[in-house]
Scaffold this active site. Structure first.
Site, PDB file in Angstrom:
ATOM      1  N   GLU A  42       0.834  -1.214   0.000  1.00 13.98           N
ATOM      2  CA  GLU A  42       0.000   0.000   0.000  1.00 13.98           C
ATOM      3  C   GLU A  42       0.863   1.256   0.000  1.00 13.98           C
ATOM      4  O   GLU A  42       0.620   2.201  -0.725  1.00 13.98           O
ATOM      5  CB  GLU A  42      -0.916   0.013   1.232  1.00 13.98           C
ATOM      6  CG  GLU A  42      -2.192  -0.734   1.041  1.00 13.98           C
ATOM      7  CD  GLU A  42      -2.975  -0.282  -0.179  1.00 13.98           C
ATOM      8  OE1 GLU A  42      -3.069   0.937  -0.416  1.00 13.98           O
ATOM      9  OE2 GLU A  42      -3.482  -1.143  -0.912  1.00 13.98           O
ATOM     10  N   THR A  48       2.596   5.385  -7.556  1.00 13.74           N
ATOM     11  CA  THR A  48       3.549   4.559  -8.319  1.00 13.74           C
ATOM     12  C   THR A  48       2.788   3.539  -9.160  1.00 13.74           C
ATOM     13  O   THR A  48       1.798   2.968  -8.707  1.00 13.74           O
ATOM     14  CB  THR A  48       4.495   3.810  -7.342  1.00 13.74           C
ATOM     15  OG1 THR A  48       5.047   4.767  -6.447  1.00 13.74           O
ATOM     16  CG2 THR A  48       5.615   3.107  -8.070  1.00 13.74           C
ATOM     17  N   TYR A 125      -6.459   6.476   4.776  1.00 13.29           N
ATOM     18  CA  TYR A 125      -6.575   5.590   3.619  1.00 13.29           C
ATOM     19  C   TYR A 125      -5.803   4.281   3.846  1.00 13.29           C
ATOM     20  O   TYR A 125      -6.328   3.187   3.631  1.00 13.29           O
ATOM     21  CB  TYR A 125      -6.071   6.286   2.343  1.00 13.29           C
ATOM     22  CG  TYR A 125      -6.116   5.352   1.174  1.00 13.29           C
ATOM     23  CD1 TYR A 125      -7.297   5.174   0.461  1.00 13.29           C
ATOM     24  CD2 TYR A 125      -5.007   4.571   0.835  1.00 13.29           C
ATOM     25  CE1 TYR A 125      -7.364   4.262  -0.577  1.00 13.29           C
ATOM     26  CE2 TYR A 125      -5.072   3.655  -0.193  1.00 13.29           C
ATOM     27  CZ  TYR A 125      -6.247   3.512  -0.908  1.00 13.29           C
ATOM     28  OH  TYR A 125      -6.318   2.591  -1.918  1.00 13.29           O
ATOM     29  N   CYS A 197     -12.492   0.352 -16.305  1.00 11.11           N
ATOM     30  CA  CYS A 197     -13.046   1.713 -16.295  1.00 11.11           C
ATOM     31  C   CYS A 197     -11.882   2.708 -16.125  1.00 11.11           C
ATOM     32  O   CYS A 197     -11.783   3.425 -15.147  1.00 11.11           O
ATOM     33  CB  CYS A 197     -14.065   1.839 -15.169  1.00 11.11           C
ATOM     34  SG  CYS A 197     -15.092   3.304 -15.318  1.00 11.11           S
ATOM     35  N   CYS A 204     -15.858   0.297 -22.364  1.00 10.91           N
ATOM     36  CA  CYS A 204     -17.310   0.274 -22.156  1.00 10.91           C
ATOM     37  C   CYS A 204     -17.993  -0.820 -22.974  1.00 10.91           C
ATOM     38  O   CYS A 204     -18.970  -1.426 -22.534  1.00 10.91           O
ATOM     39  CB  CYS A 204     -17.922   1.631 -22.501  1.00 10.91           C
ATOM     40  SG  CYS A 204     -17.297   2.955 -21.468  1.00 10.91           S
ATOM     41  N   CYS A 213     -24.690   1.634 -15.822  1.00  8.75           N
ATOM     42  CA  CYS A 213     -23.852   2.837 -15.931  1.00  8.75           C
ATOM     43  C   CYS A 213     -24.626   4.004 -16.549  1.00  8.75           C
ATOM     44  O   CYS A 213     -24.924   4.007 -17.743  1.00  8.75           O
ATOM     45  CB  CYS A 213     -22.614   2.513 -16.772  1.00  8.75           C
ATOM     46  SG  CYS A 213     -21.480   3.895 -16.877  1.00  8.75           S
TER      47      CYS A 213
END
Ligand code: SF4
Length: 361
Positions: A42, A48, A125, A197, A204, A213
């Site tokens: 993480e 990166t 986070y 995505c 798509c 979507c």
């Protein structure tokens, strides 16, 4: 929330989980999900690209297979294994955290948010990533990939980095999160954003979430997410002096508290207003070492991009006026060495200086 939306959410969740099962990349920390591995991956993954993270991660685990080995390693060994990833405060925090984990948590990572947040370099986070990915706790995780998918799926037309938008997106994540499958779901979202995505040219036409979507239905995929204001890139001009004495070169180690603290460098710094690069190289050299030099010759200029900055570094070769006066008076470094050319790659340097060394070799 009405039943229709709940059903749609559970379909989105299920589709993402199935997609992840079938399409996830075989990343090394996904073999066992050891908390130590997830934590290091993480921190390395911030800013990166994944291929680089995998290369650095494998090398790191070879050098420091567990937290006690990491805690016992020297700062230079740890910085060297990080060299090239940038943001060196991260690796110094990793080392401090490894020490604390050995002292307080029997060389493991705690599995609750408050203890994780108290560790150096672990913010909201990273704590959420460790809790959900390593411990499979139902904690939502919002990164740029996830923001983009949700803004497109739900056609959110608010600037994505605004606090109110992030709050909304976090709530969406929480609604979608299956409580017993947080590890797979959070990774599924991030992986889907990285592989399907994508920011430009999302796939798509083959996307399994097509029917959910709204941005696709409205043909406005390119307009989602709505970006915030772009920060201007700041140009910085720097100069440095590479002193050669017989077959050796002078390098010094930056002070711990400075930017790139603990890394090695050729003496130098930023140009002052209306100062040439050559003048700056000489001034910085004298200020930092008190060496008297002669024969300043231009060598090369390298440019390195950081998130907010573009640094151009102009380098000069020079020699000592008195080849026997090799001891500096250090003002901006903790230690120095005179090393041969082929020894330079053994030290950890900031990116710009590393480019110079590659040109010297
Ligand atoms: Fe993303 Fe396109 Fe799939 Fe919508 S249809 S989620 S924009 S890849």
């Amino acid at each position: 929330m009405n039943n229709l939306l709940l059903n749609s959410h559970s379909l989105v969740t299920q589709t993402l989980l199935t997609w992840f099962q079938e399409n996830q990349r075989p990343l090394p920390w996904r073999k066992e999900y050891r908390p130590y591995h997830v934590w290091i991956a993480e921190i390395m993954g911030q800013q990166t690209q994944m291929e680089r993270v995998v290369t650095y991660f494998k090398n790191w685990i070879q050098h420091f297979p567990d937290i006690p080995t990491l805690a016992a390693a020297s700062e230079q060994e740890v910085i060297k294994a990080w060299e090239g990833l940038g943001y060196y405060s991260r690796v110094r925090n990793i080392r401090k955290t490894a020490d604390l984990l050995v002292q307080k948590y029997a060389a493991g990572l705690p599995d609750n948010e408050s203890d994780l947040l108290a560790l150096p370099g672990i913010g909201t986070y990273t704590a959420a990533a460790i809790l959900s990915i390593a411990f499979n706790r139902p904690v939502p995780l919002l990164d740029a990939n996830v923001e983009r998918i949700l803004c497109r799926l739900d056609d959110i037309d608010l600037p994505v980095k605004q606090t109110a938008t992030r709050k909304l997106l976090l709530q969406r994540c929480t609604d979608l999160l299956p409580h017993d499958k947080a590890r797979n779901f959070n990774q599924a979202l991030m992986e889907f954003g990285a592989l399907v995505c994508t920011p430009k040219k999302p796939a798509c036409s083959t996307c399994p979430l097509q029917e959910h979507c709204r941005a696709l239905a409205l043909d406005i995929v390119d307009l989602r997410p709505v970006p915030g204001k772009k920060e201007k890139r700041i140009d910085i001009a720097m100069a440095c002096a590479i002193i050669q004495n017989n077959d050796r070169f002078y390098i010094q180690q930056r002070l711990e508290k400075d930017v790139w603290g603990g890394l090695w460098e050729f003496p130098g710094g930023r140009l002052k207003e209306s100062e040439s690069a050559a003048q700056a190289a000489i001034r910085e050299l004298i200020e930092e070492t008190e060496f008297q030099i002669t024969g300043l010759q231009p060598f090369t200029t390298v440019v390195h991009h950081y998130t907010k900055y573009r640094v151009s570094l102009e380098a000069f070769f020079c020699t000592l006026k008195n080849p026997c006066a090799t001891t500096p008076t250090l003002h901006a470094a903790s230690q120095y060495q005179w090393v041969q050319l082929n020894e330079l790659p053994n030290f950890a340097f900031p990116a710009g200086h590393r480019q110079l060394i590659e040109k010297m070799l």
